[in-house]
Design an enzyme around this catalytic site. Structure first.
Site, PDB file in Angstrom:
ATOM      1  N   PHE A  16     -37.098 -25.284  34.799  1.00  0.00           N
ATOM      2  CA  PHE A  16     -37.499 -24.676  36.164  1.00  0.00           C
ATOM      3  C   PHE A  16     -37.228 -23.376  36.066  1.00  0.00           C
ATOM      4  CE2 PHE A  16     -36.824 -23.485  40.444  1.00  0.00           C
ATOM      5  CZ  PHE A  16     -37.451 -24.033  41.003  1.00  0.00           C
ATOM      6  N   ASP A 100     -35.117 -16.565  31.124  1.00  0.00           N
ATOM      7  CA  ASP A 100     -35.075 -16.563  32.358  1.00  0.00           C
ATOM      8  C   ASP A 100     -33.504 -16.649  32.902  1.00  0.00           C
ATOM      9  OD1 ASP A 100     -34.890 -17.230  35.280  1.00  0.00           O
ATOM     10  OD2 ASP A 100     -36.546 -18.808  35.131  1.00  0.00           O
ATOM     11  N   LYS A 129     -30.866 -14.193  41.968  1.00  0.00           N
ATOM     12  CA  LYS A 129     -29.716 -14.709  42.619  1.00  0.00           C
ATOM     13  C   LYS A 129     -28.505 -13.902  42.635  1.00  0.00           C
ATOM     14  CE  LYS A 129     -31.023 -19.442  41.349  1.00  0.00           C
ATOM     15  NZ  LYS A 129     -31.797 -19.930  42.673  1.00  0.00           N
TER      16      LYS A 129
HETATM   17  C1  LIG Z   1     -33.759 -20.229  36.135  1.00  0.00           C
HETATM   18  C2  LIG Z   1     -34.294 -20.294  37.308  1.00  0.00           C
HETATM   19  N1  LIG Z   1     -35.522 -19.415  37.174  1.00  0.00           N
HETATM   20  C3  LIG Z   1     -36.140 -19.111  38.381  1.00  0.00           C
HETATM   21  C4  LIG Z   1     -35.853 -19.732  39.672  1.00  0.00           C
HETATM   22  C5  LIG Z   1     -36.790 -19.505  40.847  1.00  0.00           C
HETATM   23  O1  LIG Z   1     -36.327 -18.420  41.540  1.00  0.00           O
HETATM   24  P1  LIG Z   1     -36.980 -17.914  42.892  1.00  0.00           P
HETATM   25  O2  LIG Z   1     -36.924 -19.231  43.880  1.00  0.00           O
HETATM   26  O3  LIG Z   1     -36.233 -16.915  43.322  1.00  0.00           O
HETATM   27  O4  LIG Z   1     -38.491 -17.791  42.432  1.00  0.00           O
HETATM   28  C6  LIG Z   1     -34.815 -20.499  39.824  1.00  0.00           C
HETATM   29  C7  LIG Z   1     -34.294 -21.126  40.951  1.00  0.00           C
HETATM   30  O5  LIG Z   1     -33.431 -21.925  41.217  1.00  0.00           O
HETATM   31  C8  LIG Z   1     -33.856 -20.934  38.715  1.00  0.00           C
HETATM   32  O6  LIG Z   1     -32.775 -21.355  38.715  1.00  0.00           O
END
Ligand SMILES: Cc1ncc(COP(=O)(O)O)c(C=O)c1O
Length: 270
Positions: A16, A100, A129
């Site tokens: 994700f 990520d 986050k």
């Molecule tokens: C690993 C990871 N990458 C990206 C995101 C997406 O972040 P955003 O919603 O701020 O685009 C999340 C959100 O939970 C995530 O857990």
């Protein structure tokens, strides 16, 4: 920048990465991506399987994207050596390794960045986050070599470089880099995992890194999660019948005991 000679992008099954066009293309979960097809072409390989990645890696791969610990798919911790193997494959083929760490970065796993558990460095690092401690900020950090590909003005956004958000991130970094802070995250993670094993003896797995923990149950945890709200505990679901816990990194040992007591009461009330 290498679109003609390196057109391929690789990401992991179960990943994700978000819901905007590029990150959605890298997101494997059908329920998120299917309503928005067609997306950019991305090839998916099983997470944690370096041999599977090695089989499809060639010099035409622009980048490999992964979460060092997969969050949304149920707190999946890869086997030891996986990140190092990915790093080596990317280096060998001149491909970028993009970590990520939106969910795992800034202390969540007991290291500043989860990739440090394997002593490797990605070429690009995504953060958000925890970076803002509740204030919205995201960052893409990259090596000098990658940064040289981006000229000023090529990327921009209305709220980018926001002073308030940057001040919040600096305050967070001041706390997280205090001596002993990350060690406490690791110790509290171990304490919480032990408590969760006592509360959920039926769990198929209690796993995680630092204060990112998943409890994999034999059935849908929705009712327990709902009961948690009634007992003042906010936990979330993740893929594969998992309750995901990601408490504040500043949580104390006593607060973990209270969290466990409340979660046990919530489970008993179901
Ligand atoms: C690993 C990871 N990458 C990206 C995101 C997406 O972040 P955003 O919603 O701020 O685009 C999340 C959100 O939970 C995530 O857990």
């Amino acid at each position: 920048a290498h679109g003609k000679t390196k057109p391929r992008l690789i990401a992991c099954e179960g990943s994700f990465h978000g819901r905007t066009l590029g990150s959605l293309a890298l997101t494997h979960t059908p329920k998120y991506r299917e309503p928005f097809l067609p997306l950019i072409d991305v090839e998916f390989v099983p997470f944690g399987d370096a041999a599977a990645l090695a089989r499809i890696m060639r010099d035409d791969v622009a980048a490999v994207f992964l979460e060092p610990v997969q969050g949304e798919s149920g707190v999946q911790v890869p086997p030891p050596g996986y990140l190092r193997a990915v790093r080596e494959l990317c280096t060998r083929h001149g491909s970028l390794f993009v970590a990520d760490e939106v969910q795992t970065g800034i202390g969540r796993t007991g290291a500043m960045f989860a990739y440090q558990h394997e002593d490797v460095k990605p070429d690009v690092l995504c953060l958000a986050k925890a970076l803002g401690g509740g204030v919205p900020i995201g960052a893409v950090v990259m090596t000098e070599a990658v940064a040289a590909l981006l000229k000023p003005g090529l990327h921009g956004t209305t709220f980018g470089g926001n002073q308030l958000a940057c001040a919040a991130a600096l305050a967070v970094l001041e706390v997280v880099t205090q001596p002993g802070f990350l060690e406490r995250v690791s110790a509290h993670g171990a304490q919480l995992q032990a408590g969760l094993r006592r509360i959920f003896p039926e769990a198929l797995a209690v796993r995680g890194q630092g204060l990112l923990i998943g409890v994999q149950l034999p059935s849908d945890p929705a009712a327990i999660i709902r009961a948690g709200f009634d007992h003042g505990v906010v936990v979330g679901p993740a893929g594969g019948n998992v309750i995901r816990l990601a408490p504040p990194l500043t949580i104390s040992g006593e607060e973990i005991d209270e969290l466990c007591a409340r979660l046990a009461a919530a489970k008993a009330a179901v």
